[in-house]
Design an enzyme around this catalytic site. Sequence first.
Site: not given
Ligand code: CP3
Length: 361
Positions: A35, A39, A48, A84, A160
């Site tokens: 990641r 943010r 964003r 994602d 999920y």
């Molecule tokens: O640089 C990077 O890694 C960005 C690309 C990326 C994102 N999601 C963007 C994202 C990657 C590789 C992921 C993978 C992802 N998504 C996983 C596997 C990685 C891990 O952490 O084990 C999982 C479980 C998800 C599902 C998901 N997406 C969750 C649980 C969340 C969190 C929700 C929150 O608000 O914290 C997301 C949202 C998400 N995906 C964000 C980002 C940068 C959060 C930022 C936002 O809302 O803009």
Amino acid sequence: MYPANPAAETVPDGSRFIRACLRQPVDRTPVWFLRQAGRYMQEYRDVRKHHTLMEICKQPDLASEVTITAAEKLGVDAAIIFADLLLPLEAMGLDFEFQAGEGPVVHHPVRTADDVRALHTDRAAELVYVARAIEKVAAHFHNRLGIIGFCGAPYTLASYMIEGGGSRNYIHTKRMMYSEPGAWRLLLDKIATVLEDYCRMQVEAGADVIQIFDSWVGSLALADYRAYAFEASQRLVRAVQQMGVPVIYFGVETAGLLGEMASTGADVIGLDWRQPLDESWRAVGHSHAVQGNLDPITLFAPLEILEQRVHEILRAANGRPGHIFNLGHGIVPTTPVENVQAVVRMVREFRLEANPEKAHG
Ligand code: CP3
């Protein structure tokens, strides 16, 4: 199995990461962060302000910009495509959204055998926007960095789909797994089919490596991993390797599963921070590369402590070919960017010779 690399001896910057995935010698340990675009970074927050997460994922100009900006700002050896994990759910017929503070919510979770049967497996082409973004990132970097495509593992995506979002105890998931093994197998099989097509699109677009996120596999007992999750992961790992790229297989809280995860044949196994790297690498087996294993919250520690932890990891790796420096899980939103940059410097400047232990021969 991998295409011959005529430039192997010269180690240009872009191949350092790929060479490490294949356990070939490198001039220094490659580093990138789970990641790394997120943010905690002002540039991402600025994008964003004007776009939702899904808009960024689906517009190749935005997704590639966010990917490139993060990799360049940090000076890392690899860029992971901004996308994602849950995007393939949409192509299978499940609507979801990201709700502020709550994470992803799937509107009609998969709970019955009929729900499983209704899922599509022939629409991976809808995810072509991810391939377009990879093409743009590849065109920008011209082999200066490794480019990582990714997808979820069948078990983690199934969780999920069935829970409808994140979960603490995975009750619905495990109930289906134990009580409806036919529906469970069909579900994982359908997910793997879509992921194969999705990964192929990413590789054809220029991804050098595919990372498979089995983020929640640590919820499984070893016997259940073997009985209910291993086969679909192994199938996906092998299919991606047949496409000619190495595979990183990642999970957290997996100390008890590492050997079995390595049996999928993945080239690289992701390690969390709960065990020292050398112990985990022994459990994985030295015929695989490893990636990790700094606790992401160490990025909030004073620099001296952060440096101690970074050096401990590099010393535990002991110069053995096949270590990629990374965190044990993703960077969290309030992390100071300058500490992430400091870790890159520490990894770049580290020299094993200056330290008491002898390098791996
Ligand atoms: O640089 C990077 O890694 C960005 C690309 C990326 C994102 N999601 C963007 C994202 C990657 C590789 C992921 C993978 C992802 N998504 C996983 C596997 C990685 C891990 O952490 O084990 C999982 C479980 C998800 C599902 C998901 N997406 C969750 C649980 C969340 C969190 C929700 C929150 O608000 O914290 C997301 C949202 C998400 N995906 C964000 C980002 C940068 C959060 C930022 C936002 O809302 O803009």
